[in-house]
Design a protein around this motif. Structure first.
Motif, PDB file in Angstrom:
ATOM      1  N   PHE A 118       0.855  -6.926   9.765  1.00 51.73           N
ATOM      2  CA  PHE A 118       1.853  -5.944   9.300  1.00 51.73           C
ATOM      3  C   PHE A 118       1.335  -5.305   8.006  1.00 51.73           C
ATOM      4  CE2 PHE A 118       4.084  -9.481  11.339  1.00 51.73           C
ATOM      5  CZ  PHE A 118       4.713  -8.826  12.388  1.00 51.73           C
ATOM      6  N   ARG A 119       1.967  -4.247   7.593  1.00 52.67           N
ATOM      7  CA  ARG A 119       1.551  -3.560   6.373  1.00 52.67           C
ATOM      8  C   ARG A 119       2.056  -4.270   5.122  1.00 52.67           C
ATOM      9  NH1 ARG A 119       3.577   2.237   5.113  1.00 52.67           N
ATOM     10  NH2 ARG A 119       3.265   1.512   2.974  1.00 52.67           N
ATOM     11  N   ASP A 120       2.938  -5.269   5.257  1.00 51.78           N
ATOM     12  CA  ASP A 120       3.558  -5.889   4.076  1.00 51.78           C
ATOM     13  C   ASP A 120       2.537  -6.516   3.129  1.00 51.78           C
ATOM     14  OD1 ASP A 120       2.878  -7.907   5.827  1.00 51.78           O
ATOM     15  OD2 ASP A 120       4.847  -8.866   5.869  1.00 51.78           O
ATOM     16  N   SER A 121       1.428  -7.051   3.663  1.00 51.43           N
ATOM     17  CA  SER A 121       0.400  -7.659   2.803  1.00 51.43           C
ATOM     18  C   SER A 121      -0.261  -6.612   1.912  1.00 51.43           C
ATOM     19  CB  SER A 121      -0.663  -8.353   3.662  1.00 51.43           C
ATOM     20  OG  SER A 121      -0.128  -9.468   4.331  1.00 51.43           O
ATOM     21  N   VAL A 122      -0.466  -5.410   2.455  1.00 51.99           N
ATOM     22  CA  VAL A 122      -1.059  -4.321   1.670  1.00 51.99           C
ATOM     23  C   VAL A 122      -0.093  -3.861   0.592  1.00 51.99           C
ATOM     24  CG1 VAL A 122      -1.952  -1.966   1.735  1.00 51.99           C
ATOM     25  CG2 VAL A 122      -2.531  -3.578   3.567  1.00 51.99           C
ATOM     26  N   ASP A 123       1.170  -3.723   0.966  1.00 52.80           N
ATOM     27  CA  ASP A 123       2.196  -3.303  -0.007  1.00 52.80           C
ATOM     28  C   ASP A 123       2.250  -4.286  -1.173  1.00 52.80           C
ATOM     29  OD1 ASP A 123       2.919  -1.096   1.541  1.00 52.80           O
ATOM     30  OD2 ASP A 123       4.410  -2.241   2.677  1.00 52.80           O
ATOM     31  N   LEU A 124       2.193  -5.586  -0.860  1.00 53.71           N
ATOM     32  CA  LEU A 124       2.273  -6.608  -1.897  1.00 53.71           C
ATOM     33  C   LEU A 124       1.000  -6.625  -2.748  1.00 53.71           C
ATOM     34  CD1 LEU A 124       4.196  -8.799  -2.927  1.00 53.71           C
ATOM     35  CD2 LEU A 124       3.074 -10.414  -1.390  1.00 53.71           C
ATOM     36  N   ALA A 125      -0.144  -6.402  -2.138  1.00 49.74           N
ATOM     37  CA  ALA A 125      -1.415  -6.390  -2.877  1.00 49.74           C
ATOM     38  C   ALA A 125      -1.485  -5.231  -3.854  1.00 49.74           C
ATOM     39  CB  ALA A 125      -2.588  -6.325  -1.894  1.00 49.74           C
ATOM     40  N   SER A 126      -0.841  -4.128  -3.500  1.00 45.84           N
ATOM     41  CA  SER A 126      -0.877  -2.949  -4.373  1.00 45.84           C
ATOM     42  C   SER A 126      -0.177  -3.207  -5.702  1.00 45.84           C
ATOM     43  CB  SER A 126      -0.233  -1.756  -3.667  1.00 45.84           C
ATOM     44  OG  SER A 126       1.172  -1.940  -3.528  1.00 45.84           O
ATOM     45  N   VAL A 127       0.762  -4.152  -5.716  1.00 49.63           N
ATOM     46  CA  VAL A 127       1.539  -4.460  -6.921  1.00 49.63           C
ATOM     47  C   VAL A 127       0.643  -4.943  -8.054  1.00 49.63           C
ATOM     48  CG1 VAL A 127       3.334  -5.957  -7.876  1.00 49.63           C
ATOM     49  CG2 VAL A 127       3.624  -4.961  -5.594  1.00 49.63           C
ATOM     50  N   VAL A 128      -0.418  -5.705  -7.695  1.00 47.64           N
ATOM     51  CA  VAL A 128      -1.296  -6.249  -8.745  1.00 47.64           C
ATOM     52  C   VAL A 128      -2.503  -5.359  -8.987  1.00 47.64           C
ATOM     53  CG1 VAL A 128      -0.578  -8.637  -8.373  1.00 47.64           C
ATOM     54  CG2 VAL A 128      -2.522  -7.721  -7.084  1.00 47.64           C
ATOM     55  N   GLY A 129      -2.572  -4.233  -8.309  1.00 48.25           N
ATOM     56  CA  GLY A 129      -3.630  -3.278  -8.603  1.00 48.25           C
ATOM     57  C   GLY A 129      -4.882  -3.401  -7.760  1.00 48.25           C
ATOM     58  N   VAL A 130      -4.748  -3.876  -6.521  1.00 47.46           N
ATOM     59  CA  VAL A 130      -5.905  -3.924  -5.621  1.00 47.46           C
ATOM     60  C   VAL A 130      -6.376  -2.506  -5.330  1.00 47.46           C
ATOM     61  CG1 VAL A 130      -6.629  -4.446  -3.247  1.00 47.46           C
ATOM     62  CG2 VAL A 130      -5.365  -6.152  -4.572  1.00 47.46           C
ATOM     63  N   SER A 131      -7.666  -2.279  -5.460  1.00 47.78           N
ATOM     64  CA  SER A 131      -8.209  -0.931  -5.259  1.00 47.78           C
ATOM     65  C   SER A 131      -9.037  -0.809  -3.984  1.00 47.78           C
ATOM     66  CB  SER A 131      -9.074  -0.537  -6.457  1.00 47.78           C
ATOM     67  OG  SER A 131     -10.223  -1.357  -6.527  1.00 47.78           O
ATOM     68  N   CYS A 132      -9.467  -1.947  -3.436  1.00 45.36           N
ATOM     69  CA  CYS A 132     -10.296  -1.923  -2.232  1.00 45.36           C
ATOM     70  C   CYS A 132     -10.034  -3.185  -1.416  1.00 45.36           C
ATOM     71  CB  CYS A 132     -11.776  -1.838  -2.616  1.00 45.36           C
ATOM     72  SG  CYS A 132     -12.911  -1.906  -1.210  1.00 45.36           S
ATOM     73  N   ILE A 133      -9.923  -3.029  -0.102  1.00 45.78           N
ATOM     74  CA  ILE A 133      -9.658  -4.159   0.790  1.00 45.78           C
ATOM     75  C   ILE A 133     -10.757  -4.229   1.849  1.00 45.78           C
ATOM     76  CG2 ILE A 133      -8.085  -5.122   2.532  1.00 45.78           C
ATOM     77  CD1 ILE A 133      -5.776  -3.786   1.034  1.00 45.78           C
ATOM     78  N   ILE A 134     -11.250  -5.424   2.082  1.00 45.21           N
ATOM     79  CA  ILE A 134     -12.185  -5.658   3.179  1.00 45.21           C
ATOM     80  C   ILE A 134     -11.546  -6.636   4.155  1.00 45.21           C
ATOM     81  CG2 ILE A 134     -13.432  -7.467   1.880  1.00 45.21           C
ATOM     82  CD1 ILE A 134     -15.969  -6.588   3.437  1.00 45.21           C
ATOM     83  N   GLN A 135     -11.558  -6.274   5.442  1.00 45.91           N
ATOM     84  CA  GLN A 135     -10.929  -7.100   6.477  1.00 45.91           C
ATOM     85  C   GLN A 135     -11.558  -6.751   7.829  1.00 45.91           C
ATOM     86  OE1 GLN A 135      -8.061  -6.054   8.892  1.00 45.91           O
ATOM     87  NE2 GLN A 135      -7.109  -4.327   7.809  1.00 45.91           N
ATOM     88  N   PRO A 136     -11.357  -7.598   8.849  1.00 46.59           N
ATOM     89  CA  PRO A 136     -12.007  -7.337  10.143  1.00 46.59           C
ATOM     90  C   PRO A 136     -11.447  -6.139  10.886  1.00 46.59           C
ATOM     91  CG  PRO A 136     -11.365  -9.652   9.937  1.00 46.59           C
ATOM     92  CD  PRO A 136     -10.698  -8.917   8.830  1.00 46.59           C
ATOM     93  N   GLY A 137     -10.135  -5.881  10.743  1.00 48.79           N
ATOM     94  CA  GLY A 137      -9.480  -4.890  11.589  1.00 48.79           C
ATOM     95  C   GLY A 137      -9.206  -5.474  12.965  1.00 48.79           C
ATOM     96  N   GLY A 138      -8.472  -4.731  13.780  1.00 51.17           N
ATOM     97  CA  GLY A 138      -8.219  -5.194  15.144  1.00 51.17           C
ATOM     98  C   GLY A 138      -6.779  -5.522  15.455  1.00 51.17           C
ATOM     99  N   SER A 139      -5.860  -5.252  14.528  1.00 51.62           N
ATOM    100  CA  SER A 139      -4.441  -5.499  14.766  1.00 51.62           C
ATOM    101  C   SER A 139      -3.851  -4.379  15.621  1.00 51.62           C
ATOM    102  CB  SER A 139      -3.690  -5.581  13.433  1.00 51.62           C
ATOM    103  OG  SER A 139      -2.290  -5.535  13.622  1.00 51.62           O
ATOM    104  N   ILE A 140      -2.805  -4.695  16.374  1.00 56.12           N
ATOM    105  CA  ILE A 140      -2.119  -3.649  17.149  1.00 56.12           C
ATOM    106  C   ILE A 140      -1.377  -2.700  16.210  1.00 56.12           C
ATOM    107  CG2 ILE A 140      -1.893  -5.072  19.221  1.00 56.12           C
ATOM    108  CD1 ILE A 140       1.032  -5.561  18.451  1.00 56.12           C
ATOM    109  N   ARG A 141      -1.218  -3.123  14.961  1.00 52.16           N
ATOM    110  CA  ARG A 141      -0.552  -2.268  13.970  1.00 52.16           C
ATOM    111  C   ARG A 141      -1.543  -1.750  12.933  1.00 52.16           C
ATOM    112  NH1 ARG A 141       3.206  -6.321  15.080  1.00 52.16           N
ATOM    113  NH2 ARG A 141       5.220  -5.540  15.829  1.00 52.16           N
ATOM    114  N   ASP A 142      -2.791  -1.609  13.321  1.00 48.77           N
ATOM    115  CA  ASP A 142      -3.804  -1.097  12.386  1.00 48.77           C
ATOM    116  C   ASP A 142      -3.420   0.257  11.797  1.00 48.77           C
ATOM    117  OD1 ASP A 142      -5.568  -3.173  12.267  1.00 48.77           O
ATOM    118  OD2 ASP A 142      -7.086  -2.321  13.586  1.00 48.77           O
ATOM    119  N   SER A 143      -2.800   1.101  12.597  1.00 44.34           N
ATOM    120  CA  SER A 143      -2.434   2.427  12.104  1.00 44.34           C
ATOM    121  C   SER A 143      -1.427   2.329  10.961  1.00 44.34           C
ATOM    122  CB  SER A 143      -1.853   3.273  13.237  1.00 44.34           C
ATOM    123  OG  SER A 143      -0.712   2.652  13.812  1.00 44.34           O
TER     124      SER A 143
END
Length: 528
Positions: free
Chosen positions: A480-505
């Motif tokens: 889900f997008r919730d992990s990205v939303d939460l990461a933005s709170v502390v100032g994450v500027s770049c994310i590396i991950q495998p991809g492949g979720s049905i909710r990638d969009s």
């Protein structure tokens, strides 16, 4: 009634390793033991003025096929397996000479000479007569190890026989010897089989897995004090830079968890060419860094999570110096320190703390890293390829509107190598080539992110990380997008991950909403 001693009168000798042979054969002759030997052994003994009978004196048959067939004969096996009381009539009828002692060893396949035609060196008759002699150990003495010559001669000198206890020990060694011999030949043919599959996409897994491990040492206890434990290593195949090659230079008896965590620490730091340090606690890295020297690397790794580092295992990939040891002792309580080498001054400093366990393993040759990973389950064994896939920056795909900088990509690669050793679900934050917060071992990804955030924002944080410059690594995709939303709170500027979720969009939309760059590797890095 005391059992009558079995007088030794006859011996067969056929050995590849002729070390100590002359002295041993001389001792047998002094005790009036008649020696029969094959051509190569007989030639060596004759050169030293030791007279023996050729094996064909027993068989009345020549050695044929370039010596491949010389001991495979009913009179040889009848003489070894025959019991004078039980088979007296057969022995008399076929004029079989009973054999009291068999001394045989073979070409050592654990050290294969590339210039030798291996298949021609495979012994057939030798292992057969060793097994026959070992089976009939109550009546026949079998020797396969030159280190046993002196012991056997000593007993013969004193008693004109060999005790049943010694005979049993020698029989045990003989079966162990033939088993190892067959195993080494099997490994040779296995490597030939693998070469046939080298150009195929499927990894070659044999139908039957034959493993040989020897006990290196007993351990203090298993995962818990009530569980007994020992440590086994791969037989005759312990490469430097691995946990199996360690020498303990200081400290108390190791535990199961010490070995397990030290292995993770070593495997993690050995990925890097620059001076690296990783601190492992309960099977998962809690801090890691690479820098210009291991002292700085340690300090950065420790500052990532000082609380979790307490009582951890610290691993290095470069020589451990005295300044680093002193810094560790100043900063924290440590269970184990593991690395390739230590300076004499560093060793002296660590010896002031009697309970710290120091393991020195030598430097890692990445070519020697095992290609298989084994994990035992109840009444079974899970086997998989080791997670050593080289995932390079040019293999990645940037899926966000914002493009990561070259420095962000390099930091992302560093974290990607760390997160694959963190228990899943795993999230790692970092910048400037060190971790600053790790969330691990959670049943949901959002919980791993929450832990990483909490640790980052903790009042115990000793380092100053500028916001909008934090790299985030996730060992698997975001459901889900919730992990990205939460990461933005502390100032994450770049994310590396495998991809492949049905909710990638949705996840990609989230990073675009927060002006975060995101890299897809296409490879998942679960660690269970």
């Amino acid at each position: 009634m005391k059992k009558k001693k079995q007088i030794i009168q006859t011996a067969i000798i056929s050995v590849f390793n002729k070390c100590k042979l002359v002295k041993f054969a001389t001792g047998l002759l002094r005790n009036n033991i008649k020696i029969f030997s094959t051509s190569g052994t007989r030639s060596e003994l004759n050169k030293n003025n030791i007279q023996t009978y050729h094996i064909n004196r027993l068989t009345q048959y020549p050695e044929i096929m370039n010596g491949q067939i010389k001991t495979i004969h009913p009179k040889i096996f009848g003489g070894i397996l025959g019991n004078k009381k039980k088979y007296f009539d057969v022995i008399q009828q076929y004029q079989i000479l009973t054999i009291d002692m068999v001394i045989v060893n073979f070409y050592p396949f654990n050290n294969i000479d590339k210039n030798i035609d291996i298949e021609k060196m495979i012994d057939i008759g030798g292992p057969a007569i060793v097994r026959a002699a070992a089976k009939n150990y109550k009546n026949v003495i079998v020797i396969t190890n030159i280190l046993d010559y002196e012991k056997v001669l000593h007993e013969i000198y004193n008693t004109n026989s060999v005790s049943i206890k010694t005979r049993l020990q020698l029989a045990y060694k003989a079966f162990d010897y033939t088993m190892n011999y067959d195993y080494n030949i099997l490994k040779y043919y296995s490597s030939k089989m693998k070469s046939l599959y080298a150009n195929q996409k499927k990894h070659f897994f044999p139908k039957q897995l034959n493993l040989q491990y020897i006990k290196k040492q007993k351990l203090k206890y298993g995962e818990n004090p009530h569980q007994k434990s020992v440590f086994y290593i791969k037989k005759k195949n312990s490469f430097t830079g691995t946990i199996g090659s360690f020498k303990q230079l200081h400290g108390t008896l190791l535990s199961y968890n010490n070995i397990s965590d030290a292995n993770i620490a070593l495997e993690c730091v050995n990925q890097f060419d620059k001076p690296a340090c990783v601190i492992v606690k309960h099977g998962s890295p809690c801090g890691a860094a690479i820098s210009k020297n291991i002292q700085i690397s340690y300090l950065l790794a420790y500052n990532s999570d000082p609380i979790s580092s307490f009582g951890g295992v610290i691993g290095f990939n470069n020589i451990i110096d005295d300044d680093t040891i002193r810094l560790i002792l100043e900063k924290q309580f440590v269970e184990v320190i593991v690395g390739p080498e230590i300076t004499p001054q560093g060793l002296q400093s660590i010896q002031k703390k009697k309970n710290i366990k120091l393991l020195i393993c030598g430097y890692c040759n990445k070519k020697n890293i095992s290609s298989l990973e084994l994990h035992s389950v109840n009444n079974g064994l899970l086997v998989q390829q080791n997670n050593i896939v080289n995932n390079h920056i040019h293999d990645w795909v940037v899926v966000s509107k914002k493009i990561p900088s070259d420095l962000e990509k390099k930091n992302a690669l560093f974290l990607w190598k760390i997160v694959k050793f963190v228990k899943s679900n795993a999230i790692a934050y970092g910048n400037n080539f060190h971790t600053i917060s790790i969330g691990s071992g959670q049943t949901s990804r959002i919980d791993a992110v929450k832990i990483a955030n909490t640790k980052y924002c903790s009042e115990y944080k000793k380092i100053d990380c500028k916001k909008q410059n934090i790299i985030m690594a996730s060992d698997a995709f975001f459901p889900f997008r919730d992990s990205v939303d939460l990461a933005s709170v502390v100032g994450v500027s770049c994310i590396i991950q495998p991809g492949g979720s049905i909710r990638d969009s949705e996840v990609i939309q989230a990073v675009n909403d927060h002006n975060i760059s995101m890299i897809y590797t296409g490879i998942r890095n679960f660690k269970h």
